[in-house]
Design a protein around this motif. Structure first.
Motif, PDB file in Angstrom:
ATOM      1  N   SER A   1      20.323  44.545 -67.528  1.00  0.00           N
ATOM      2  CA  SER A   1      21.695  43.896 -67.306  1.00  0.00           C
ATOM      3  C   SER A   1      22.700  44.409 -68.567  1.00  0.00           C
ATOM      4  O   SER A   1      22.501  45.272 -69.565  1.00  0.00           O
ATOM      5  CB  SER A   1      21.277  42.134 -67.885  1.00  0.00           C
ATOM      6  OG  SER A   1      20.837  42.344 -68.945  1.00  0.00           O
TER       7      SER A   1
ATOM      8  N   ARG B   1      25.191  39.454 -83.558  1.00  0.00           N
ATOM      9  CA  ARG B   1      25.228  38.628 -83.074  1.00  0.00           C
ATOM     10  C   ARG B   1      26.719  37.872 -83.141  1.00  0.00           C
ATOM     11  O   ARG B   1      27.221  37.150 -82.034  1.00  0.00           O
ATOM     12  CB  ARG B   1      24.695  37.236 -83.650  1.00  0.00           C
ATOM     13  CG  ARG B   1      22.938  37.643 -83.651  1.00  0.00           C
ATOM     14  CD  ARG B   1      21.751  36.807 -84.769  1.00  0.00           C
ATOM     15  NE  ARG B   1      21.237  36.547 -84.169  1.00  0.00           N
ATOM     16  CZ  ARG B   1      19.699  36.375 -85.013  1.00  0.00           C
ATOM     17  NH1 ARG B   1      20.443  35.661 -86.254  1.00  0.00           N
ATOM     18  NH2 ARG B   1      18.829  36.304 -84.831  1.00  0.00           N
TER      19      ARG B   1
ATOM     20  N   SER C   1      23.551  42.371 -71.192  1.00  0.00           N
ATOM     21  CA  SER C   1      23.497  41.739 -72.600  1.00  0.00           C
ATOM     22  C   SER C   1      22.288  42.838 -72.575  1.00  0.00           C
ATOM     23  O   SER C   1      21.755  43.076 -73.817  1.00  0.00           O
ATOM     24  CB  SER C   1      22.826  40.777 -72.307  1.00  0.00           C
ATOM     25  OG  SER C   1      22.012  39.979 -71.165  1.00  0.00           O
ATOM     26  N   GLN C   2      21.613  43.489 -72.245  1.00  0.00           N
ATOM     27  CA  GLN C   2      20.497  44.366 -72.466  1.00  0.00           C
ATOM     28  C   GLN C   2      20.979  45.556 -72.928  1.00  0.00           C
ATOM     29  O   GLN C   2      20.899  45.809 -73.650  1.00  0.00           O
ATOM     30  CB  GLN C   2      19.600  44.762 -71.632  1.00  0.00           C
ATOM     31  CG  GLN C   2      18.737  43.181 -70.865  1.00  0.00           C
ATOM     32  CD  GLN C   2      17.105  42.907 -70.106  1.00  0.00           C
ATOM     33  OE1 GLN C   2      17.407  44.315 -68.671  1.00  0.00           O
ATOM     34  NE2 GLN C   2      16.200  42.929 -69.734  1.00  0.00           N
TER      35      GLN C   2
ATOM     36  N   GLN D   1      15.840  40.929 -79.034  1.00  0.00           N
ATOM     37  CA  GLN D   1      17.045  41.111 -78.650  1.00  0.00           C
ATOM     38  C   GLN D   1      17.348  41.419 -77.443  1.00  0.00           C
ATOM     39  O   GLN D   1      18.575  40.981 -76.883  1.00  0.00           O
ATOM     40  CB  GLN D   1      18.873  41.629 -78.864  1.00  0.00           C
ATOM     41  CG  GLN D   1      18.812  41.243 -80.669  1.00  0.00           C
ATOM     42  CD  GLN D   1      19.254  39.426 -81.329  1.00  0.00           C
ATOM     43  OE1 GLN D   1      19.989  39.025 -79.588  1.00  0.00           O
ATOM     44  NE2 GLN D   1      18.584  38.539 -81.867  1.00  0.00           N
TER      45      GLN D   1
ATOM     46  N   TYR E   1      28.660  40.147 -80.019  1.00  0.00           N
ATOM     47  CA  TYR E   1      28.362  40.279 -79.322  1.00  0.00           C
ATOM     48  C   TYR E   1      28.276  38.456 -78.605  1.00  0.00           C
ATOM     49  O   TYR E   1      27.664  37.947 -77.926  1.00  0.00           O
ATOM     50  CB  TYR E   1      27.220  40.885 -78.752  1.00  0.00           C
ATOM     51  CG  TYR E   1      27.930  42.498 -78.921  1.00  0.00           C
ATOM     52  CD1 TYR E   1      28.631  43.001 -78.117  1.00  0.00           C
ATOM     53  CD2 TYR E   1      27.420  43.500 -79.389  1.00  0.00           C
ATOM     54  CE1 TYR E   1      28.979  44.094 -77.931  1.00  0.00           C
ATOM     55  CE2 TYR E   1      27.469  44.511 -79.919  1.00  0.00           C
ATOM     56  CZ  TYR E   1      28.625  45.184 -78.619  1.00  0.00           C
ATOM     57  OH  TYR E   1      28.686  46.471 -78.985  1.00  0.00           O
ATOM     58  N   VAL E   2      26.689  37.706 -79.052  1.00  0.00           N
ATOM     59  CA  VAL E   2      25.902  36.863 -78.956  1.00  0.00           C
ATOM     60  C   VAL E   2      27.368  35.693 -79.110  1.00  0.00           C
ATOM     61  O   VAL E   2      27.036  34.957 -78.646  1.00  0.00           O
ATOM     62  CB  VAL E   2      24.880  36.914 -80.213  1.00  0.00           C
ATOM     63  CG1 VAL E   2      24.136  35.313 -79.062  1.00  0.00           C
ATOM     64  CG2 VAL E   2      24.141  37.299 -79.438  1.00  0.00           C
TER      65      VAL E   2
ATOM     66  N   ARG F   1      24.004  46.212 -73.930  1.00  0.00           N
ATOM     67  CA  ARG F   1      24.284  45.756 -75.384  1.00  0.00           C
ATOM     68  C   ARG F   1      23.472  45.787 -76.382  1.00  0.00           C
ATOM     69  O   ARG F   1      23.677  46.694 -77.448  1.00  0.00           O
ATOM     70  CB  ARG F   1      25.100  44.932 -74.853  1.00  0.00           C
ATOM     71  CG  ARG F   1      26.842  44.513 -74.691  1.00  0.00           C
ATOM     72  CD  ARG F   1      27.884  43.861 -74.893  1.00  0.00           C
ATOM     73  NE  ARG F   1      26.874  42.385 -74.644  1.00  0.00           N
ATOM     74  CZ  ARG F   1      26.252  41.612 -73.355  1.00  0.00           C
ATOM     75  NH1 ARG F   1      27.972  41.652 -72.433  1.00  0.00           N
ATOM     76  NH2 ARG F   1      26.564  40.558 -73.457  1.00  0.00           N
ATOM     77  N   SER F   2      22.543  45.359 -75.760  1.00  0.00           N
ATOM     78  CA  SER F   2      22.012  45.498 -77.485  1.00  0.00           C
ATOM     79  C   SER F   2      20.407  46.469 -77.419  1.00  0.00           C
ATOM     80  O   SER F   2      20.297  47.044 -78.302  1.00  0.00           O
ATOM     81  CB  SER F   2      20.562  44.413 -76.675  1.00  0.00           C
ATOM     82  OG  SER F   2      20.024  44.179 -75.830  1.00  0.00           O
TER      83      SER F   2
END
Length: 340
Positions: free
Chosen positions: A104, A334, A106-107, A131, A337-338, A109-110
């Motif tokens: 995904s 964080r 988000s995955q 994360q 991104y978060v 990015r982390s």
């Protein structure tokens, strides 16, 4: 036995840091070919314990004052490492957007962020797992980066003809059996304390910090026998080599190729940064190249120790960077991104 033969061969060939590079290359090659290799954890811990103690002996009161006066340069090195890791991760994200199936946004990015962070492989992988990152890619990125830096920079230093910048104090040269026994007891206690507190690299950091404190206080207990140092480098080389399994070879070839390319770019950029920092500090560029190189702390410190290229400064830069990245990497993630 294979690692020992490889170390002797590299010594005969006059390669830099033969006791680590020989076992590293031999173990990684046979591991990738499918041979069953293993790094026994107690031996790896003992190797880190010995190297940590050996490096701490360089921190005499005079050297400690020099390192303390370089606090601003160390801070610049930390900021540089954080920015470089952030840039590395951003490039990986752009290069692999749409190419890593099943991840995904988000995955992705982390995964790319923590793969790019210039920190310890195991620590960055654990943080990345929290994360939601794909940890195999993160671990592969760090392993390949450390391997490339470890195999490239020592040979570059040897080709450059550099060694012997350090003036060795008596504590580095003279082995005193009673003092060696006392040093072993103190550093073992420090390592066990670090392990109990859950600190990163407890056997290396515990021995290093304990020996630094003793040496900074002006006490000279004993040097570390050269045979112990050689054996420690051998087991550390093996512990790095066993990471390169057949599964590593089959890890997303495009990913590994991009990590390799980015690692080369980072080494060039770090060399330029180190050269500029040397003009500000008056230190030799080789010392600061090792201090700011995107490799592992033990590997760069061993290179500095064997070639005698400013061991305390290299160790201080690498240790402070490691600690700072471990503390700040997740917070920066964080923030970037978060929280958005």
């Amino acid at each position: 036995m294979l690692a020992l033969v490889a170390a002797w061969l590299c010594r005969w060939l006059n390669t830099p840091i033969p006791w680590m590079i020989g076992p590293l290359m031999a173990t990684s090659l046979v591991s990738m070919m499918g041979a069953r290799t293993e790094s026994w954890t107690p031996l790896r811990n003992a190797g880190q314990w010995v190297i940590g103690a050996a490096l701490g002996l360089y921190f005499t009161p005079e050297v400690g004052a020099l390192v303390a006066s370089l606090w601003w340069a160390i801070a610049l090195g930390i900021a540089w490492a954080l920015l470089l890791g952030l840039g590395f991760g951003t490039c990986l994200a752009r290069w692999h957007a749409g190419h890593l199936a099943g991840l995904s946004p988000s995955q992705l990015r982390s995964t790319t962020y923590f793969a790019g962070a210039i920190g310890g492989a195991s620590e960055m992988t654990l943080i990345a797992e929290r994360q939601g990152a794909r940890t195999d890619l993160v671990a592969a990125s760090h392993s390949l980066r450390v391997l490339m830096v470890t195999l490239t920079i020592p040979f570059a230093m040897q080709f450059w003809g550099l060694r012997g910048l350090d003036t060795l104090p008596p504590s580095i040269r003279e082995v005193q059996p009673p003092g060696l026994l006392g040093l072993a007891a103190l550093t073992l206690a420090g390592a066990l304390l670090m392990q109990r507190l859950g600190r990163a690299n407890p056997w290396f950091m515990g021995a290093l910090v304990t020996t630094m404190v003793v040496t900074l206080c002006g006490f000279t207990l004993s040097a570390i026998p050269q045979a112990w140092s050689n054996a420690a480098q051998l087991v550390i080389g093996v512990s790095l080599g066993v990471r390169f399994t057949p599964a590593f070879v089959h890890t997303a070839p495009r990913w590994l190729a991009s990590v390799a390319l980015a690692t080369v770019v980072m080494m060039v950029l770090c060399a330029g940064f180190a050269w500029g920092l040397s003009t500000l500090t008056g230190l030799h560029p080789a010392t600061l190249i090792l201090g700011t190189a995107p490799g592992g702390i033990a590997e760069m410190a061993i290179t500095a120790k064997v070639l005698q290229l400013g061991v305390p400064v290299v160790t201080a830069f690498q240790v402070c960077r490691l600690v700072a990245v471990l503390i700040l990497a997740e917070q920066v993630y964080r923030w970037k991104y978060v929280q958005k």
